[in-house]
Design a protein around this motif. Sequence first.
Motif, PDB file in Angstrom:
ATOM      1  N   ILE A  80      41.244  26.871-107.776  1.00  0.00           N
ATOM      2  CA  ILE A  80      40.577  27.417-108.960  1.00  0.00           C
ATOM      3  C   ILE A  80      41.177  28.760-109.350  1.00  0.00           C
ATOM      4  O   ILE A  80      41.407  29.054-110.536  1.00  0.00           O
ATOM      5  CB  ILE A  80      39.053  27.570-108.709  1.00  0.00           C
ATOM      6  N   MET A  96      38.208  20.149-115.507  1.00  0.00           N
ATOM      7  CA  MET A  96      37.046  20.137-114.621  1.00  0.00           C
ATOM      8  C   MET A  96      35.883  19.356-115.212  1.00  0.00           C
ATOM      9  O   MET A  96      35.011  18.876-114.477  1.00  0.00           O
ATOM     10  CB  MET A  96      36.609  21.571-114.314  1.00  0.00           C
ATOM     11  N   SER A  99      34.815  15.875-113.923  1.00  0.00           N
ATOM     12  CA  SER A  99      34.149  15.716-112.627  1.00  0.00           C
ATOM     13  C   SER A  99      32.867  14.882-112.668  1.00  0.00           C
ATOM     14  O   SER A  99      32.578  14.177-111.696  1.00  0.00           O
ATOM     15  CB  SER A  99      33.848  17.086-112.014  1.00  0.00           C
ATOM     16  N   SER A 149      44.195  22.379-110.974  1.00  0.00           N
ATOM     17  CA  SER A 149      42.867  22.095-111.525  1.00  0.00           C
ATOM     18  C   SER A 149      42.402  20.682-111.168  1.00  0.00           C
ATOM     19  O   SER A 149      41.240  20.478-110.797  1.00  0.00           O
ATOM     20  CB  SER A 149      42.899  22.282-113.043  1.00  0.00           C
ATOM     21  N   VAL A 150      43.300  19.704-111.278  1.00  0.00           N
ATOM     22  CA  VAL A 150      42.951  18.329-110.910  1.00  0.00           C
ATOM     23  C   VAL A 150      42.631  18.243-109.419  1.00  0.00           C
ATOM     24  O   VAL A 150      41.662  17.596-109.002  1.00  0.00           O
ATOM     25  CB  VAL A 150      44.099  17.364-111.270  1.00  0.00           C
ATOM     26  N   MET A 153      39.223  19.675-108.798  1.00  0.00           N
ATOM     27  CA  MET A 153      38.169  18.784-109.278  1.00  0.00           C
ATOM     28  C   MET A 153      37.938  17.629-108.302  1.00  0.00           C
ATOM     29  O   MET A 153      36.792  17.310-107.948  1.00  0.00           O
ATOM     30  CB  MET A 153      38.535  18.261-110.667  1.00  0.00           C
ATOM     31  N   SER A 156      36.549  19.012-104.771  1.00  0.00           N
ATOM     32  CA  SER A 156      35.153  19.437-104.807  1.00  0.00           C
ATOM     33  C   SER A 156      34.205  18.254-104.985  1.00  0.00           C
ATOM     34  O   SER A 156      33.107  18.255-104.423  1.00  0.00           O
ATOM     35  CB  SER A 156      34.939  20.455-105.927  1.00  0.00           C
ATOM     36  N   SER A 157      34.620  17.239-105.744  1.00  0.00           N
ATOM     37  CA  SER A 157      33.766  16.063-105.923  1.00  0.00           C
ATOM     38  C   SER A 157      33.490  15.382-104.589  1.00  0.00           C
ATOM     39  O   SER A 157      32.348  15.028-104.268  1.00  0.00           O
ATOM     40  CB  SER A 157      34.429  15.077-106.892  1.00  0.00           C
ATOM     41  N   GLY A 237      26.287  16.173-111.668  1.00  0.00           N
ATOM     42  CA  GLY A 237      27.616  16.302-112.253  1.00  0.00           C
ATOM     43  C   GLY A 237      27.562  16.563-113.747  1.00  0.00           C
ATOM     44  O   GLY A 237      28.340  17.364-114.281  1.00  0.00           O
ATOM     45  N   ASN A 243      29.206  24.357-117.706  1.00  0.00           N
ATOM     46  CA  ASN A 243      30.302  25.286-117.400  1.00  0.00           C
ATOM     47  C   ASN A 243      31.141  25.596-118.650  1.00  0.00           C
ATOM     48  O   ASN A 243      31.255  26.754-119.052  1.00  0.00           O
ATOM     49  CB  ASN A 243      31.154  24.688-116.274  1.00  0.00           C
TER      50      ASN A 243
END
Length: 299
Positions: A80, A96, A99, A149-150, A153, A156-157, A237, A243
């Motif tokens: 991030i 993001m 997600s 970024s991918v 994402m 974190s998922s 989600g 965000n």
Amino acid sequence: MEGTLRWSLVAAVAPVAWGTNYFVTHEYLPADKPLWGAAIRALPAGLLLLAVRRRRPHGDWWWKSAVLGVLNTGAFFVLIYLSSHLLATSVAATIMAVSPVVLALLAWPVVAERPTVPALAGAAVGVAGTCLMLLTGAVPVDPFGVAASVGAMLMSSVGYLLAKRWSARVDVLASTSWQLVAGGVLLVPVACLAEGAPPVLGPAALAGFGYVTVVATAVAFTAWFAGLRHLPAAAVGLIGLLNPVTGVLLGTLVAGDTITPRQGLGLGLVLVGLLLGQPVVARLRRTVRAPAVDRSCGW
């Protein structure tokens, strides 16, 4: 229904706080030391929560904390941090925003929550709204920033779903503090080897890290994991779509940006998508459709 609404509002604290994080990171935090930036964000936040809860990991939570610390804090914060400096906020937030779809699909094999049609439809509408709201012109796209970024994402998922699966019998404050501490402790030696000494922080950077540590990490992650515990993962989600909404509204307040009609339409679609997949909306819909009970004979 009131309880569901309450936990939805609690979970909403997290994406609103995270929506400000891109701006604070980009404007006030040093860009050349992402590992130290991630460590300074995670470890103090975890220690703060640990001081509040005063409970150490036990049993298999030692290794679970390490796994979740990598997925949800350590490696996630690094990615991030990198994406915040390599990508425009609009591009990073749009990536993001996918997600909710990933969470809805992965929740089935990981926590046995089958994706519902309203949740998937809400995710699709929300992603479309995010694209309309944020991708309004030509912006530079760094492939390394996109990869970061991918990766953040996806990582974190998986981490959020594992936390939901493992944390049912553990206090939310405790499990959140363990993840943050584990992620921060794992990051410190890596940061020392890769980036040398910690960065020298001026007043603006110290204030920025203070905000990111307390609000966008300690408070936000506690609220997020509390929401995950009490709500379906797909619904949480979708709440995360607040965000990018926060980012756009912050731009109007701080930078004096004007919301265009296209952005307004996108913002509206995001909110519609968010509402579509919420359990409280589904319950209201079923209540309205339910046939009235004839009580004239005492039934």
